[in-house]
Design an enzyme around this catalytic site. Sequence first.
Site, short mmCIF file in Angstrom:
data_model
loop_
_atom_site.label_atom_id
_atom_site.label_comp_id
_atom_site.label_asym_id
_atom_site.label_seq_id
_atom_site.Cartn_x
_atom_site.Cartn_y
_atom_site.Cartn_z
N ASP A 72 41.03 41.93 47.79
CA ASP A 72 40.13 41.84 48.94
C ASP A 72 38.72 41.58 48.43
O ASP A 72 38.42 41.79 47.25
CB ASP A 72 40.16 43.13 49.77
CG ASP A 72 39.72 42.90 51.21
OD1 ASP A 72 40.59 42.64 52.07
OD2 ASP A 72 38.50 42.94 51.48
N ARG B 169 26.00 47.02 62.02
CA ARG B 169 26.53 47.21 60.67
C ARG B 169 25.46 47.22 59.58
O ARG B 169 25.69 47.75 58.50
CB ARG B 169 27.57 46.14 60.36
CG ARG B 169 28.80 46.25 61.25
CD ARG B 169 29.93 45.38 60.77
NE ARG B 169 31.09 45.48 61.65
CZ ARG B 169 32.26 44.90 61.42
NH1 ARG B 169 32.42 44.18 60.32
NH2 ARG B 169 33.26 45.03 62.26
#
Length: 286
Positions: free
Chosen positions: A151, A42
């Site tokens: 979020d 990632r």
Amino acid sequence: MTGTDLIRLELSTDAFEQIAAILAERTGIRLEPGTERLVVSRLSKHLRRLGLASFEAFLEHIRRPSGAEDLAAMIDALTTNTTRFFREAGHFRILEQDIMPRLAQKARAGGRVRIWSAACSSGEEAYSIAAVVAKCMPDVGQHNFRILATDIDSKVLKAAQDGRYPATAKRDAGPDFAARLFEETRDADGMLRVRAALRKLVTVRYLNFMDPWPVSGPFDVIFCRNVAIYMEPDTQMRIWSGLEQVLDRDGVLFIGHSERIGPPLSDRLELFGPTSFRRPGAAMSQ
């Protein structure tokens, strides 16, 4: 050997532990030993973009004021965002059958109704909620009824705000809700867009559970699913306690099936369905 391979070799135990410590401090999320490959996969593109040859150099960079944007990018990259429409369908059945009759009555009587999707990811959960609400209450737009979607990941919040999803989302929504949820767009990529009436019900905002919460409630329903499982027990308890404090007297809290609230809140929240909690003696439907 490619540049990517060289970067992978640079993820030392010390660098992994430093990245894990930063993530835990900033978000409360715990990176377990054994997730080194996930970190590499990632973050490697960010190292290549910055022209950095090691994770040590990356850590040095994100600790500087000039690296603030890349620190945020690292947090976004390491935040898990597994989601789909109507995930854990039992919660939506409870919302539709047991909760919405009371909330519709409350809203039509002039009351304020708020539902919080507290880890909304790219918006599928919030729009699933909106579709259930609109099915049960077609006149919802005429009343004080809103859904808050929050979020920690800024990238997925942009997707939630856009409300555009691949055609496969119809399968997850199922025949009962697909037509309620989506309108076909004119885009060549064949993406679906959530109907405007449902998008108007949902407000999308950034929220980090480790910072002061810019919400006061009360919320009639809170969905906070599959978030605390990645956190330390004391952080989990702080989140559950915070959610309980902004939950309406007759409110309902849904959590993930792998999560547990624990004894400290057992006198204030009782289990009444699969990972579904309410206050003892709370009203459900009327």
